[in-house]
Enzyme design. Structure first.
Site, PDB file in Angstrom:
ATOM      1  N   TYR A 143       0.840  -1.201   0.000  1.00 40.12           N
ATOM      2  CA  TYR A 143       0.000   0.000   0.000  1.00 40.12           C
ATOM      3  C   TYR A 143       0.879   1.257   0.000  1.00 40.12           C
ATOM      4  O   TYR A 143       0.724   2.127  -0.865  1.00 40.12           O
ATOM      5  CB  TYR A 143      -0.888  -0.026   1.244  1.00 40.12           C
ATOM      6  CG  TYR A 143      -1.886   1.110   1.340  1.00 40.12           C
ATOM      7  CD1 TYR A 143      -3.039   1.132   0.561  1.00 40.12           C
ATOM      8  CD2 TYR A 143      -1.687   2.152   2.251  1.00 40.12           C
ATOM      9  CE1 TYR A 143      -3.974   2.156   0.682  1.00 40.12           C
ATOM     10  CE2 TYR A 143      -2.613   3.178   2.387  1.00 40.12           C
ATOM     11  CZ  TYR A 143      -3.751   3.176   1.592  1.00 40.12           C
ATOM     12  OH  TYR A 143      -4.667   4.197   1.717  1.00 40.12           O
ATOM     13  N   SER A 187     -14.405   1.949  12.895  1.00 37.69           N
ATOM     14  CA  SER A 187     -15.529   1.039  12.674  1.00 37.69           C
ATOM     15  C   SER A 187     -15.417  -0.180  13.591  1.00 37.69           C
ATOM     16  O   SER A 187     -16.425  -0.633  14.138  1.00 37.69           O
ATOM     17  CB  SER A 187     -15.597   0.632  11.199  1.00 37.69           C
ATOM     18  OG  SER A 187     -14.343   0.229  10.738  1.00 37.69           O
ATOM     19  N   ARG A 209      -3.509   8.605  16.337  1.00 36.15           N
ATOM     20  CA  ARG A 209      -3.972   8.912  14.984  1.00 36.15           C
ATOM     21  C   ARG A 209      -4.795  10.193  15.064  1.00 36.15           C
ATOM     22  O   ARG A 209      -5.243  10.595  16.145  1.00 36.15           O
ATOM     23  CB  ARG A 209      -4.871   7.794  14.430  1.00 36.15           C
ATOM     24  CG  ARG A 209      -4.167   6.465  14.172  1.00 36.15           C
ATOM     25  CD  ARG A 209      -3.172   6.534  13.047  1.00 36.15           C
ATOM     26  NE  ARG A 209      -2.634   5.217  12.703  1.00 36.15           N
ATOM     27  CZ  ARG A 209      -1.612   4.633  13.316  1.00 36.15           C
ATOM     28  NH1 ARG A 209      -1.013   5.227  14.320  1.00 36.15           N
ATOM     29  NH2 ARG A 209      -1.179   3.445  12.909  1.00 36.15           N
TER      30      ARG A 209
END
Ligand code: NAD
Ligand code: UDP
Ligand code: UDP
Length: 311
Positions: A143, A187, A209
């Site tokens: 990624y 989530s 974060r």
């Protein structure tokens, strides 16, 4: 104005399609449903200015458009690590195909890049001038390096072929339409709290974060696309409020009223210790700053997941 949104059936992409339709554009949404879903765009399917195309961006695409938002790429670590070769192909071949399309049609093109280009950052908060600290051979590399290579391609098409490019480095964004099994922390915590399951903290929960609510982020992407041609980015987009995963867990428990407990799991490899955007450039160039604070954004997201779980 025909606008192409790749990854348009995903979490961010579907909200972007909504915004573009609201603004009066014709939207061509392209997605291979790897992590996205038709449900996210169901409400748009009958709209006269919306068109959906099932297509994988690693293959060439010949359509006539004036603007391209390139969002196609799984964003959650568990999903992008499931088929890491495909993840790199999506970022790199996908960028080449969309840049080739932009070159032929002379369309303006925006890349959804990521804070992951900074890796596990040694500079904090991260300004756009920081080159990053990325492991090229770890489990997150498909990624991170795919997105870094895509940025390189964007700037080479800009220099070599004079394309109008916009590169947005998006920091953690959350909100309604994330998948129940998305795997990202917001989530996961909300779904666990609503189901009365333990909240899974990876590591000791002290890593940080910065979480941006989806509506704020979409506003920034749309504003960036409208900037003058000399504005290319890369430009950080995110919310500079910084929280540890323990703080996030406590807040989710408070807002859901859940009695769930915290349970600690090993920290995944190469998990960044801290991450927080320096958004000075976005403030100056876009006149933009996020407006939705974490508690308000979480309330909306919790409302969404309650509905999904009740259905
Ligand atoms: P998502 O997984 O919900 O959306 C990605 C979409 O791309 C999905 O609909 C998926 O089916 C589609 N897709 C994947 N591979 C494809 C391919 N080869 N061809 C066509 N479609 C393909 O994730 P998201 O959170 O909406 O992220 C959208 C973009 O924003 C991604 O490029 C991601 O890297 C970037 N981004 C997101 C965040 C975040 O916090 N949400 C942060 C940084 C960057
Ligand atoms: N491409 C595409 N749609 C287009 C134009 C090009 O998908 O409308 C793809 C094409 O398959 C090519 C890639 O974009 O491989 C890069 O195009 P470019 O023109 O830069 O390179 P070339 O065709 O010269 O390799
Ligand atoms: N995380 C966690 N519990 C979870 C999911 C994630 O503690 O159930 C941690 C994860 O290890 C990371 C942070 O939360 O430190 C953010 O993870 P996410 O996957 O949401 O995004 P990214 O690591 O890509 O920023």
């Amino acid at each position: 104005m025909i606008v192409l949104v790749t990854g348009g059936a995903g979490f961010l992409g579907s909200h972007l399609c909504d915004r573009l339709i609201e603004q009066g554009a014709d939207v061509l949404c392209v997605d291979n449903y790897y992590t996205g879903s038709r449900r996210n765009v169901q409400h748009l399917l009958s709209h006269p200015r919306f068109e959906m195309l099932r297509h994988d961006v690693t293959f060439p695409l010949y359509v006539e458009v004036q603007q391209i938002y390139n969002l196609a790429c799984p964003a959650s670590p568990i999903h992008y690590q499931r088929d890491p070769v495909q993840t790199t192909k999506t970022s790199v071949h996908g960028a080449i195909n969309m840049l080739g399309l932009a070159k032929r049609t002379r369309a303006r093109i925006l890349q959804a890049s990521t804070s992951e280009v900074y890796g596990d950052p040694a500079v904090h908060p991260q300004p756009e001038t920081y080159w990053g600290h990325v492991n090229p051979v770890g489990p997150r590399s498909c990624y991170d390096e795919g997105k870094r290579c895509a940025e390189t391609l964007f700037f080479d098409y800009y220099r070599q072929h004079r394309l109008e490019i916009k590169v947005a480095r998006i920091f953690n964004t959350y909100g309604p339409r994330m998948r129940l099994d998305d795997g990202r922390v917001v989530s996961n915590f909300i779904v666990q709290a609503l189901r009365g399951q333990d909240l899974t903290i990876y590591g000791d929960g002290s890593q940080t974060r910065s979480f941006c609510y989806v509506d704020d982020l979409i506003g920034a992407l749309a504003a960036l696309m409208q900037t003058a041609p000399e504005i290319t980015g890369p430009i950080n987009l995110g919310n500079p409020g910084e929280f540890s995963m323990l703080e996030l867990a406590e807040l989710v428990l408070e807002l859901t009223g859940s009695k769930s407990k915290l349970v600690f799991h090993p920290l995944p490899a190469d998990d960044p210790v801290q991450r927080c955007p320096d958004i000075t450039l976005a403030r100056e160039v876009l006149g933009w700053a996020p407006k939705v604070d974490l508690a308000d954004g979480l309330r909306e997201t919790i409302r969404y997941f309650r509905e999904v779980l009740a259905a």
